[in-house]
Design a protein around this motif. Structure first.
Motif, PDB file in Angstrom:
ATOM      1  N   ALA A  94       0.814  -1.215   0.000  1.00 42.75           N
ATOM      2  CA  ALA A  94       0.000   0.000   0.000  1.00 42.75           C
ATOM      3  C   ALA A  94       0.847   1.263   0.000  1.00 42.75           C
ATOM      4  O   ALA A  94       0.316   2.369  -0.087  1.00 42.75           O
ATOM      5  CB  ALA A  94      -0.930   0.002   1.212  1.00 42.75           C
TER       6      ALA A  94
ATOM      7  N   ASP B 138      -0.351   7.687  -0.384  1.00 46.34           N
ATOM      8  CA  ASP B 138      -0.573   6.256  -0.140  1.00 46.34           C
ATOM      9  C   ASP B 138      -1.120   5.999   1.259  1.00 46.34           C
ATOM     10  O   ASP B 138      -2.070   5.247   1.445  1.00 46.34           O
ATOM     11  CB  ASP B 138       0.749   5.499  -0.303  1.00 46.34           C
ATOM     12  CG  ASP B 138       0.831   4.820  -1.654  1.00 46.34           C
ATOM     13  OD1 ASP B 138      -0.181   4.780  -2.366  1.00 46.34           O
ATOM     14  OD2 ASP B 138       1.922   4.315  -1.972  1.00 46.34           O
TER      15      ASP B 138
ATOM     16  N   THR C  70      -4.776   7.513   1.502  1.00 49.23           N
ATOM     17  CA  THR C  70      -5.862   6.788   0.821  1.00 49.23           C
ATOM     18  C   THR C  70      -6.330   5.646   1.715  1.00 49.23           C
ATOM     19  O   THR C  70      -7.534   5.442   1.888  1.00 49.23           O
ATOM     20  CB  THR C  70      -5.441   6.232  -0.559  1.00 49.23           C
ATOM     21  OG1 THR C  70      -4.182   5.592  -0.443  1.00 49.23           O
ATOM     22  CG2 THR C  70      -5.385   7.301  -1.628  1.00 49.23           C
ATOM     23  N   THR C  71      -5.399   4.936   2.309  1.00 49.51           N
ATOM     24  CA  THR C  71      -5.783   3.803   3.169  1.00 49.51           C
ATOM     25  C   THR C  71      -6.444   4.290   4.462  1.00 49.51           C
ATOM     26  O   THR C  71      -7.486   3.762   4.869  1.00 49.51           O
ATOM     27  CB  THR C  71      -4.552   2.924   3.472  1.00 49.51           C
ATOM     28  OG1 THR C  71      -3.945   2.537   2.241  1.00 49.51           O
ATOM     29  CG2 THR C  71      -4.949   1.678   4.249  1.00 49.51           C
TER      30      THR C  71
HETATM   31 MG    MG Z   1      -2.295   3.076  -1.547  1.00 46.55          MG
END
Ligand code: MG
Ligand code: ADP
Ligand code: MG
Length: 317
Positions: free
Chosen positions: A149, A261, A264-265
């Motif tokens: 991720a 990154d 977003t998670t």
């Molecule tokens: Mg990501």
């Protein structure tokens, strides 16, 4: 030599199509960029031995493994994000990712008792770091770090830095969903956001940015269906099942792609309302949410412009 023409270079790396845009006809530079990406992929992958991350995983429950400084730093950042209160991000999610195999051959819904057993070996607090030795120790056997991720964001930032160091003032790298830009051509970079579950070229809208990273994570990207239910590839670290909420996708606009990154998670875990509230404390990080009920919500619009193209959606925020 820089002119105002765009030169595009492509490769397939990290299982994704990679696009590099330069404003000079410089195939040698493009080759060096692709080589750099490959080197980082080799350090960070968990899909193919050997890599430093796999060395850490193989030593789980046994001993600490010293790794190179960039790998250590990335794991340190990933652990910090995992330790935030109620974080949806978990770098130790590996055993569950491997078991679900979402988007890969052999994906299936694991029995509940197996999920419970695997959840027990995904505690990020059990990833023990030693700054001085640059070493990582997974205390329980079976534990596995997964940087899937966050690796692309990290590498996108390294490419941006490299281009800058090489004297470039304009450039763009797209690592299959992670876009990082250096400067901007006149009028800015115009970047499309895909319509969730739409055709390959179907865009919900365009973002206009300069000197920013744009990262999209969507439940439509990788999933499988079983008994009429959709299972996508971002897992809830508390339940062990895919995160289920009102979102079809979220796009983060930030300076560094690694933040894109992580956020977003994190945002997938928060949803729209809590996500917007959390971002109020981070003016440097902005989000475009796309919901299942066909709303596009923008957390703020200080560092980009958004143009809605798909009239089935409503823009709010
Ligand atoms: Mg990501
Ligand atoms: P993409 O593959 O589209 O770039 P993401 O950047 O959202 O998607 O990363 C998804 C990947 O991250 C998964 O394939 C898996 O390897 C890993 N992962 C899944 N759930 C989590 C989680 N809760 N925290 C950290 N990593 C996760
Ligand atoms: Mg990603």
């Amino acid at each position: 030599m820089s002119d105002n023409r765009v030169y595009s270079y492509t490769a397939t790396l990290m299982g994704s199509p990679i696009l590099l845009k330069l404003f000079s006809n410089n195939k040698a530079l493009a080759s060096r960029v692709f080589r750099l990406i490959k080197q980082y992929e080799n350090l960070l992958t968990v899909n193919r031995a050997p890599s430093q991350v796999m060395d850490i995983n193989h030593a789980a429950g046994k001993h600490a493994v010293s790794v190179s400084r960039p790998v250590y730093e990335l794991i340190r950042v990933a652990k910090a994000a995992s330790m935030l209160e109620n974080s949806a991000f978990n770098l130790a999610i590996g055993p569950l990712v491997k078991r679900w195999k979402i988007g890969f051959q052999g994906d299936s819904v694991p029995p509940a008792d197996e999920i419970a057993a695997l959840l027990a070996i995904t505690d990020p607090a059990e990833v023990v770091l030693d700054d001085a030795a640059s070493s990582v120790f997974l205390t329980q056997s079976g534990m596995e770090i997964d940087l899937g991720a966050i690796a692309k964001g990290y590498i996108a930032d390294r490419v941006r830095d490299y281009l800058r160091k090489e004297g470039e003032t304009l450039g763009l790298i797209n690592l299959g969903g992670n876009i990082q830009t250096l400067g901007a051509p006149e009028g800015g970079w115009s970047l499309g956001i895909k319509t969730p579950f739409g055709g390959a070229d179907e865009l919900i809208g365009t973002l206009n940015v300069e000197n920013k990273s744009v990262v999209t994570s969507g439940t439509y990207e990788r999933f499988f269906e079983h008994d009429g239910k959709r299972y996508h590839h971002i897992l809830n670290p508390r339940t062990g099942y895919p995160l289920d909420n009102e979102l079809d996708s979220v796009t983060i606009i930030s300076t560094n792609s690694i933040d894109g990154d992580i956020w977003t998670t994190l945002i997938y875990g928060m949803g729209v309302v809590k996500g917007c509230a959390a971002l109020r404390a981070r003016p440097d990080i902005e989000a475009v949410f796309v919901t299942k009920s066909k709303e596009v919500v923008v957390s703020s619009m200080q560092h980009f412009r958004f143009t809605l193209l798909d009239n089935r959606y409503r823009l709010t925020g």
